[in-house]
Design an enzyme around this catalytic site. Structure first.
Site, mmCIF file in Angstrom:
data_model
loop_
_atom_site.group_PDB
_atom_site.id
_atom_site.type_symbol
_atom_site.label_atom_id
_atom_site.label_comp_id
_atom_site.label_asym_id
_atom_site.label_seq_id
_atom_site.Cartn_x
_atom_site.Cartn_y
_atom_site.Cartn_z
ATOM 1 C CB ALA C 14 -3.700 12.411 15.687
ATOM 2 C CB VAL C 32 0.712 25.329 16.979
ATOM 3 C CG1 VAL C 32 0.569 26.426 15.928
ATOM 4 C CG2 VAL C 32 1.734 25.723 18.040
ATOM 5 C CB ALA C 45 -14.577 10.567 11.616
ATOM 6 N N GLY C 48 -17.522 5.151 12.568
ATOM 7 C CA GLY C 48 -17.227 4.474 13.807
ATOM 8 C C GLY C 48 -15.759 4.166 14.009
ATOM 9 C CG PHE C 113 -17.554 0.107 8.981
ATOM 10 C CD1 PHE C 113 -18.832 0.473 9.361
ATOM 11 C CD2 PHE C 113 -16.631 1.100 8.714
ATOM 12 C CE1 PHE C 113 -19.175 1.820 9.463
ATOM 13 C CE2 PHE C 113 -16.961 2.437 8.813
ATOM 14 C CZ PHE C 113 -18.233 2.799 9.175
ATOM 15 C CG ASP C 207 -1.501 23.561 6.299
ATOM 16 O OD1 ASP C 207 -1.521 23.720 5.064
ATOM 17 O OD2 ASP C 207 -2.462 23.861 7.041
ATOM 18 C CG HIS C 337 -12.870 9.095 2.667
ATOM 19 N ND1 HIS C 337 -13.653 10.061 3.276
ATOM 20 C CD2 HIS C 337 -12.767 8.086 3.562
ATOM 21 C CE1 HIS C 337 -14.009 9.628 4.490
ATOM 22 N NE2 HIS C 337 -13.464 8.447 4.691
ATOM 23 C CD GLU C 361 -6.546 11.367 6.353
ATOM 24 O OE1 GLU C 361 -7.464 11.664 7.138
ATOM 25 O OE2 GLU C 361 -6.689 11.339 5.119
ATOM 26 N NE ARG C 372 -8.974 5.472 6.588
ATOM 27 C CZ ARG C 372 -10.280 5.585 6.916
ATOM 28 N NH1 ARG C 372 -10.795 4.823 7.858
ATOM 29 N NH2 ARG C 372 -11.038 6.447 6.297
ATOM 30 C CG LEU C 373 -9.927 -2.700 6.542
ATOM 31 C CD1 LEU C 373 -10.132 -3.839 7.531
ATOM 32 C CD2 LEU C 373 -10.599 -3.008 5.220
ATOM 33 C CG LEU C 378 -12.806 8.004 13.934
ATOM 34 C CD1 LEU C 378 -14.262 7.753 14.335
ATOM 35 C CD2 LEU C 378 -12.425 9.445 14.267
#
Lengths: 295, 324, 557
Positions: C14, C32, C45, C48, C113, C207, C337, C361, C372-373, C378
């Protein structure tokens, strides 16, 4: 025991002393060596870089020669050992095998892949056995501290060489102990001697050789021994340059593996070709009472 | 799933350049199950015995590449090294920072040189004009093309290979195994348009300083086998460009040399690699060696069956086709 | 003092994607990060990235699956945007050089999935995150930006509800610095280490979320914590959902494929919350193996398939559990997770503070809602990383210059050094361990009111004790003991928010399963939780969920 003897190029040429010592030791231990005048060079890692498939084919031919005679192949050079073994492994890949087979067919050679390739060090420690050799020792090398220098290709890549632990090998040290000498453990023993880049960048090659000798010396070695004549070139023939590159006197006698064994089994320095070395082995011979201490 | 605990003496390199005169080893005694990773042992030391022990770590599952260090003199990932086999083999666990990189503190090394060598090789896709990326669609790649990446996509840039490499240790010109494995990854990528430039540049950029000692391949925690990919790069460079400098001249010279007698003509090999001026510089050392080893300048006898070797050269070298 | 148009905190997918967008918009950008970009947890990860690109698949189905997977708490406008961006995002990453797995036709391979109608998860063996991270890092490396590598964030500076920049220190020397920026993008990932049993890396300590919270940003839906069904016993290392996507099955001590009782239609590939609860129930009701775990079996897939498609998994099992998945079952239990919650943002990554953006995230848009699926995270990092980067660039273009005063930097430095100067006090790692035990024990897969209240009490006490935490290591060079302390402080604050949200939400939805309220309660709880920092603890409020086309239904798999 009867083995197809693959001396490699150097032992037949400028490293002739290795061939002398090998024959002497094998005779003493009752190992029959069968010569094959049609063996070619193993490629020494260089042909592999220039043309890998040619390299595999050349070694398949060498392996097929021993295979036809029904003999295991004996090498006395870590690099030959590595190249011939790698060829056996690469020929397990169907695409490589097909390509090589088609070339071999045209010269009437068949490779079946049944020939184990074994280095003299392995034959001495695994087949003859360090204990058996200990019993044959006539002149123990007591008091001599020897740094074993394995040579990369005897051990690595481990997945292909499939011999003892590439990380912490001990066969050579076991043998040195059996001969009555004291093995010296140092980091450099499994490192590179620099030979492969001797012609690429000599200064770096010399520095690497110098570094390994220094390391052995710092750990108390009186002499080093190697199962590879190419390492011997770096460590002995170019030791003067190596010393310059690390800025200190090295004066490190470098034995070929069978020379060290031969000495303990009772051969004379001349029978083992020791006078052919660039760095005198006298300091080591004095320690085991082989030559008089000069007054 | 229950394991017995064993005594684990662990000696860790400690050095804080700000306050310490010289490095030292601190010894810790832990009781650990044999399958405990070294990283877990170090974290236990940090939480229970000495929180000032300094190291890098993150994922603890050998994917982030943070915790490479030297464990019983081998460069490896702490999270992937169980203590049991180390204790069996060595009776203790000695932990040092990675080699070939300056120590910042304890087990943390400065990796700027490592990353710099990597960036120098321009590790990014350069569009291939002969095979442009399809607008708005993903490109296609045959299974054979995918296979050519070998294991290089697994590289996590942990630095273990760099730490283990004697060429890195002794020659600043060598970019290191990881950089070259990455370079390989681009050279075989059908989407990349700079294969040629990459190979031309690396021929004189340190490629030939690899001594094929395979220490990188042994160190690599992800089985990337950098030494083999470096070998592949050498062969590709030669196929592209032929003999350009000492390394490739020597490899080609060696190959041609063997063709003549089936075994090495040592003296001739020197001539095949060096130019006349460089030859001249070799004379004093050559004479020194020849004095003891006269065979050095003698032409060897041809092997029996040389015609067979010649034929192999004709089939596989004169008309080589694609190397599998 | 340093100064940039846009400062991105965090260098995972991200963060890097945000930075790339802002650089491409012509802004002066800095990243940073406390880790080298390639060490980011995005690289871990496995399974997929979803994109409905198959002929039989459709973007609408992807939207529907995501909405349903979220237990109707996801914002449908955001989900629609998100799923439409999936295809172009995968194309872009492929063009950046990502080495994806491919089928024999040369096109990208896809695997099924959990919780999804079609095999739409595009992958790179079982290291998809690593493959994407490498390609994005390589692409970003061609651009010019400033990297503050191994810097620890201590504060996001906000004045008059507008971002001024951040304060951080360089781990190498311990020097504090203000980094002024017109826009700050927080992309620091999750805070999974709040839990002891987690698949997350040690560095996942929230953080940036905590710093944003302290700076006045609203945190959204923090009580929704995903437990992955298959974490390796003991180490908690993730075994990808791809393992079940490839055909792996779960078995209890009796050798029963127990998922047939919980999700008769899709069995082992039900949504993650469903499978995790099933495993938990099996073990709780005595059908687990001694020591409390179940088996994931891959053996029937055959060596070649296992070793080629699940290469890393093989290594993990062999190295970290001493188990060979080719010949033996893998011992697994659910582990923390993923955090569905995070810094509340809209579809452009904007927060409630001008100039502060968040993505990945660390953020909550929300597209994952209550659950979440697999394969959507990703995608989220890339889609919303780019959105946040673009928005941050645009904002910085029109914003007035910002400043961070020396007093602010010195104040931060003093506050942090108070911890190293203290002669007595508890060490951060001990507080951390207690926090993790509390969360594991009391705020797990099933939640009971008394346990949550006990957790609230314990976390509150930890917060007080943290005020006098002591850092033993006093070195200014690479003092990770200090980092431990900062991270622990961040996590205690976030744990407090998670617990507060979980106590308040008297229903069961997605990953939030209240034993005393086992049903979803749309009448009262079809709403997002918002938490705002106050010195006395989080202040909760609620916000509506956005609906477009999909009416809430009962979730059955």
């Amino acid at each position: 025991m009867k083995l197809a003897y693959y001396p490699g190029c150097v032992a037949q040429e400028s490293g002739k002393e290795l061939d002398l010592a090998t024959r002497w030791v094998c005779r003493a231990l009752g190992i029959e060596l069968v010569d094959f005048p049609n063996f070619s060079c193993c490629g020494s890692g260089f042909i592999d870089e220039a043309n890998s498939i040619l390299n595999v084919a050349m070694n398949a031919r060498n392996l097929a020669i021993a295979e036809r005679a029904g003999l295991e192949l004996l090498t006395v050079c870590s690099t030959c050992q590595g190249m011939l073994t790698l060829a056996n492994r690469r020929l397990e890949e169907p695409a490589v095998k097909a390509k090589v087979d088609s070339a071999l067919t045209q010269i009437g050679v068949q490779y079946r892949g049944t020939t184990p390739v074994r280095h003299l060090l392995q034959v001495l420690t695994e087949t003859v056995g360090a204990e058996a050799i200990r019993k044959r020792v006539r002149r123990p090398l007591t008091g001599l501290k020897v740094g074993a220098f394995y040579g990369c290709h005897l051990l690595r890549p481990a997945a292909e060489m499939r011999s003892e632990s590439a990380e912490d090998p001990h066969s050579f040290e076991d043998l040195i102990s059996a001969l009555g000498a004291t093995p010296v453990m140092y980091r450099g023993r499994v490192m590179c001697c620099g030979f492969p880049i001797l012609f690429v960048k000599e200064a770096t090659a010399n520095r690497i050789a110098g570094h390994q000798i220094e390391d052995a010396k710092a750990h108390g070695a009186h002499a080093m021994a190697t199962p590879c004549p190419l390492c011997h070139i770096s460590l002995d023939s170019f030791q003067n340059q190596a010393a310059k590159s690390v800025g200190q006197e090295l004066d490190m006698p470098i034995f070929h593996l069978p020379q060290l064994v031969g000495l303990a089994l009772g051969a004379t320095p001349e029978e083992l070709g020791l006078p052919r070395h660039l760095v005198s082995t006298d300091s080591a011979l004095q320690r085991i009472g082989q030559v008089a201490v000069p007054t | 799933m229950e394991a017995e605990f064993v005594k684990a003496p662990i000696e860790v390199y400690r050095y804080d350049p700000g306050t310490d005169r010289a490095p030292r080893y601190d010894r810790f005694e832990l009781e650990l199950a044999p399958h405990t990773p070294v990283l877990t042992a170090l974290l236990k030391i940090r939480s229970d015995l000495d929180p000032s022990l300094t190291m890098r770590y993150s994922c603890r599952s050998s994917i982030c590449g943070s915790c490479a260090m030297v464990i019983n003199s081998k460069s490896r990932l702490a999270c992937q090294t169980p203590v049991g086999p180390e204790l069996e083999r060595h009776g203790r666990i000695v932990i040092d920072p990675m080699r070939n990189m300056p120590v910042l503190r304890d087990l943390v090394v400065e990796m700027g040189g490592f990353w710099g060598n990597y960036r120098k090789l321009e590790p990014h896709l350069v569009e291939n004009p002969d095979r442009p990326l399809p607008e708005g669609k993903t490109s296609s790649m045959s299974p054979e093309e995918v296979d050519r990446f070998k294991e290089t996509p697994r590289c996590i840039a942990c630095g273990a290979c760099y730490s283990a490499c004697p060429a890195v240790e002794h020659d600043a010109e060598f970019p290191g195994p990881m950089s070259l494995a990455k370079l390989y990854r681009f050279v075989v990528d059908p989407r990349d348009g700079a294969h040629r430039e990459r190979l031309l540049k690396i021929q004189t950029g340190g490629l030939w300083l690899c001594m094929r000692c395979h220490l990188c391949t042994e160190a690599c925690p992800k089985d990337v086998r950098p030494s083999e990919r470096i070998r592949d790069l050498k062969e590709m460079a030669i196929r592209l460009q032929g003999a350009t400098e000492h390394g490739s001249k020597h490899a080609i010279g060696f190959k041609d040399n063997i063709r003549e007698k089936g075994v090495l003509n040592e003296f001739k090999l020197v001539r095949q690699t060096y130019n006349s001026l460089e030859m001249l510089a070799q004379v004093p050392q050559g004479l020194k060696i020849r004095r003891k080893k006269p065979e050095l300048t003698q032409t060897p006898k041809a092997i029996e069956g040389l015609a067979e070797v010649e034929k192999l050269y004709q089939i596989l070298d004169d008309e080589p086709g694609d190397s599998p | 003092m340093h100064r940039h148009d846009v400062v991105v905190v965090g260098a995972g997918l991200a963060g890097q994607r945000a930075a790339l967008a802002a650089v491409e918009a012509g802004r002066d950008v800095a990243i940073v990060s406390k880790l080298h970009p390639l060490r980011s947890h995005s690289g871990a990860a496995q399974g997929g990235i979803n994109a409905a690109v198959g002929a039989e698949d459709s973007v609408d189905t992807h939207i529907y699956d995501t909405v349903k997977g979220s237990d109707y708490l996801g914002d449908q406008d955001a989900i629609e945007f998100f799923c439409r961006e999936a295809g172009p995002t995968v194309v872009e990453m492929e063009h950046f050089g990502t080495i994806f797995s491919r089928g024999s036709d040369g096109n990208l391979a896809r695997r099924p999935f959990g919780g999804q109608g079609f095999p739409r998860t595009i992958y790179a063996a079982d290291r998809t995150g690593l493959a994407l991270l490498q390609a994005l890092y390589e692409r970003l490396g061609t651009e010019s930006f400033t990297l503050y590598e191994e810097w620890d964030l201590t504060r996001i500076v906000v004045q008059d509800r507008r971002v001024q920049g951040i304060v951080a220190f360089d781990r190498r020397h311990g020097d504090f610095a203000g980094i002024a920026a017109k826009s700050v993008v927080v992309a620091t990932g999750p805070a999974g280490r709040i839990y002891g049993r987690t698949t997350n890396a040690h560095s996942c300590t929230g953080d940036g979320i905590a710093a944003a919270y302290h700076a006045g940003a609203q945190l959204k839906d923090m009580e929704f914590v995903q437990f992955h069904p298959t974490a390796l016993l003991e180490s908690g290392i993730l075994i990808t959902e791809g393992a079940r996507g490839e055909g792996g099955i779960l078995k209890n001590v009796g050798g029963e494929r127990f998922m047939s009782r919980y999700a008769p239609h899709v069995l082992d590939l039900a949504s993650r919350d469903v499978v995790s609860r099933a495993i938990w129930t099996e073990v709780k009701e005595g059908r687990g193996f001694p020591g409390g775990y179940v088996h994931l079996e891959l053996m029937h897939l055959g060596r070649e398939r296992i070793e080629s498609r699940l290469q890393e998994i093989c290594d993990f099992c062999r190295n970290f559990a001493g188990v060979d998945p080719v010949t033996e079952p893998i011992p697994i239990m659910p582990g923390q997770h993923y955090m569905m919650g995070g810094i509340g943002t809209n579809i452009r990554g904007e927060t409630n503070i001008a100039g502060l953006f968040a993505a990945g995230e660390a953020a909550c848009v929300s597209i994952h809602g209550a659950n979440r699926l697999g394969g959507n995270s990703l995608l989220e990092t890339l889609v919303f990383g780019k959105q946040a980067g673009n928005a941050a660039a645009a904002y910085s273009d029109r914003a007035a210059p910002t400043d961070i005063s020396e007093e602010v930097v010195e104040g931060e430095s003093r506050a942090v050094h108070a911890m190293t100067d203290r002669k007595e006090g508890e060490e951060p790692q001990h507080l951390r361990t207690e926090m993790q035990a509390t969360m594991d024990e009391l705020v797990g897969i099933y939640r009971q009111p008394q346990e949550l209240l006990e957790a609230q009490r314990r976390i509150g006490a930890l917060k007080l004790r943290f005020a006098s935490v002591r850092v033993v290591d006093r070195s200014s060079v690479y003092n990770i003991n200090l980092t431990d302390a900062l991270e622990t402080g961040h996590m205690i604050d976030l744990a407090e928010v998670i617990v507060a949200g979980a106590i308040a939400r008297t229903e069961s939805r997605g990953a939030h399963a209240r034993v005393d309220f086992p049903k979803r309660d749309d009448a009262n709880w079809m709403k997002h939780t918002l938490a705002r920092f106050t010195p006395d603890g989080p202040e909760l409020s609620y916000a509506p969920v956005a609906f477009t086309r999909w009416e809430p239904k009962e979730r059955v798999y």
